[in-house]
Design an enzyme around this catalytic site. Structure first.
Site, PDB file in Angstrom:
ATOM      1  CB  SER A 129      -0.915   0.007   1.232  1.00 25.15           C
ATOM      2  OG  SER A 129      -1.822  -1.061   1.191  1.00 25.15           O
ATOM      3  CB  SER A 160     -13.568   1.047  -0.034  1.00 23.70           C
ATOM      4  OG  SER A 160     -12.626   0.962  -1.091  1.00 23.70           O
ATOM      5  CD  GLN A 209      -8.667  -1.070  -3.702  1.00 23.91           C
ATOM      6  OE1 GLN A 209      -9.638  -1.131  -4.446  1.00 23.91           O
ATOM      7  NE2 GLN A 209      -7.817  -2.077  -3.572  1.00 23.91           N
ATOM      8  CG  ASP A 213      -5.914  -7.220   1.373  1.00 24.22           C
ATOM      9  OD1 ASP A 213      -6.911  -7.480   0.673  1.00 24.22           O
ATOM     10  OD2 ASP A 213      -5.249  -6.175   1.235  1.00 24.22           O
ATOM     11  NE  ARG A 239      -8.254 -12.029  -1.904  1.00 22.10           N
ATOM     12  CZ  ARG A 239      -7.460 -10.978  -1.732  1.00 22.10           C
ATOM     13  NH1 ARG A 239      -7.671 -10.146  -0.734  1.00 22.10           N
ATOM     14  NH2 ARG A 239      -6.457 -10.765  -2.560  1.00 22.10           N
TER      15      ARG A 239
END
Length: 450
Positions: A29, A174, A176, A327, A358
């Site tokens: 990141s 989020s 992102q 993650d 996932r």
């Protein structure tokens, strides 16, 4: 067929204790953000410890395509001579972001308020992931996006000619999305405000402040309110990238479930918005200790020691912790398989739209290895079998997802029979030295004929 070339099946089997020092790669990141913010300065930013995985290398190539001079001096030592806020040039070719959702979304944000046009693509996995969560808020600045059905790559962005500042509440946690909006706000006049109801990793805010942006963070009844004053002149920095806690998760979890193990992982970033896994493992009874606590480049850092932990217990992971470990759920579910009782993971719908679904990928693989998994739209539960009782012996699909592949390689170190993934090649996107590092610790991971 792998989107990364010829598939590389891999098998992992028990091989005795894992011992030694695990020098995992730099934080992915922070590596992405260092390159992008370096490109938005005038002058030279020096970066040491950059992660040189495929994802970050694709971001470096993208910054070159937008006009920055990005130089690799070897051994993780890089320089970026930037073009300044609003100085991006129009790229001559399509920007290929490979497998990186972080890369493409942050880069889209960084170029969205410049009067240029750019087309983005990626591998089969990235091209299947939704981009509307980014393009919808960018449209508020005046950016236009045209992509495939469902808002998917390949996609062309037409940057806003006269961008306007935005006030945006992030609908789901989020980092992102938050980061893309803040990066777009750099070249918009006035104040851009981002509100998040649940805190997510805050590397972008910390680094923007470090580069000299006028940015404030306030906790309010509305949530976490981040205010950025646009059109600053960013100042080049010297950045030491801490080691990636998401990569550290794999040797740490492998040590916890492998008898006799004692592994030291130095210089791990312990940003509280990223360290949820380690807290969760300790809650489960894992033997983890933090040594030499310190701060580097505005980020908390420590040396982490992980030892075999035979008496793990299943727990209910607090849903509010999800953003700080999103993650790491795949490898956490592996650890949960070796615990006694049920590990309950709630509020994790973001896992459905990562490099793969996932939850689905891990559930199928864990079941094939003899572990009971129950799942729903935004939750899953793993019923652990206890140390030494997980059968294994399965060949599972990595579904072009580096974290799925590594999670099952970790699992094979402690199952009764070896575990195999159909394609380990995606591991190179985030952890190119994974096989060599684990072998040095004593793991037995081998590439096999398909």
């Amino acid at each position: 067929m792998s989107a990364h070339g010829t598939p590389i099946p891999m098998t992992s089997r028990p091989a005795g204790p894992l011992t030694g020092v695990a020098n995992v790669p730099g934080d992915k990141s922070i590596s992405h953000r260092s390159l992008i913010l370096g490109a938005l300065c005038v002058g030279e930013t020096h970066i040491s410890g950059l992660l040189e995985g495929d994802d970050v290398l694709d971001t470096a190539a993208a910054m070159r395509a937008f006009g920055a001079t990005v130089t690799n001096h070897g051994d993780g030592d890089w320089t970026v001579n930037g073009v300044g806020v609003g100085g991006f040039a129009e790229p001559e070719a399509v920007i290929d972001c490979g497998n990186s959702g972080t890369g493409v979304r942050l880069i889209m944000g960084a170029m969205a308020t410049s009067p240029i046009t750019a087309t983005f693509t990626g591998d089969a996995s990235l091209n299947g992931r939704p981009m509307a969560r980014i393009t919808d808020p960018l449209a508020l600045f005046g950016t236009q996006a045209v992509g495939r059905q469902g808002g998917r790559l390949p996609m062309t962005l037409v940057g806003a000619v006269d961008p306007v500042p935005v006030r945006y509440t992030v609908p789901v946690p989020s980092a992102q999305v938050k980061s893309a909006v803040l990066l777009a706000g750099l070249n918009a006049p006035g104040q851009t405000v981002v509100i998040e109801k649940e805190a997510t990793r805050d590397h972008t805010e910390r680094m923007l402040q470090g580069f000299g942006a006028d940015l404030t963070v306030e906790e309010t009844d509305e949530g976490r309110v981040i205010t950025l004053t646009g059109q600053p002149e960013l100042t080049p920095q010297t950045i030491i990238v801490p080691r990636d806690p998401s990569s550290a998760a794999f040797p740490v979890c492998a040590a916890i479930i492998t008898p006799g193990s004692d592994v030291l992982v130095p210089n791990i970033g312990l940003n509280p918005t990223r360290a949820g896994l380690f807290t969760t493992l300790q809650d489960m009874g894992a033997d983890l200790t933090f040594e030499n606590m310190r701060e580097e480049g505005g980020e908390p850092v420590a040396d982490l020691r992980a030892k075999f932990s035979p008496d793990l217990k299943g727990i209910a992971v607090p849903p509010e912790r999800a953003a700080s470990m999103i993650d790491e759920y795949p490898v956490l579910s592996v650890v949960a398989s070796f615990a006694e009782g049920v590990t309950d993971m709630q509020g994790v719908k973001e896992l459905r739209v990562k490099e793969s679904d996932r939850i689905d990928a891990m559930a199928k693989g864990l079941r094939a290895a003899g572990v009971q998994v129950d799942e729903g739209p935004d939750w899953w539960k793993v019923t652990g079998l206890g140390h030494g009782n997980v059968p294994g012996g399965a060949r599972v699909a990595s579904v072009l997802d580096h974290r799925i592949a590594m999670a099952f390689m970790v699992m094979g170190m402690a199952t009764q029979k070896p575990m195999t993934v159909d394609d380990g090649s995606p591991i190179a996107t985030s952890f190119p030295i994974f096989e060599a590092l684990m072998a040095q610790l004593g793991a037995q991971i081998v590439r096999v004929n398909g």
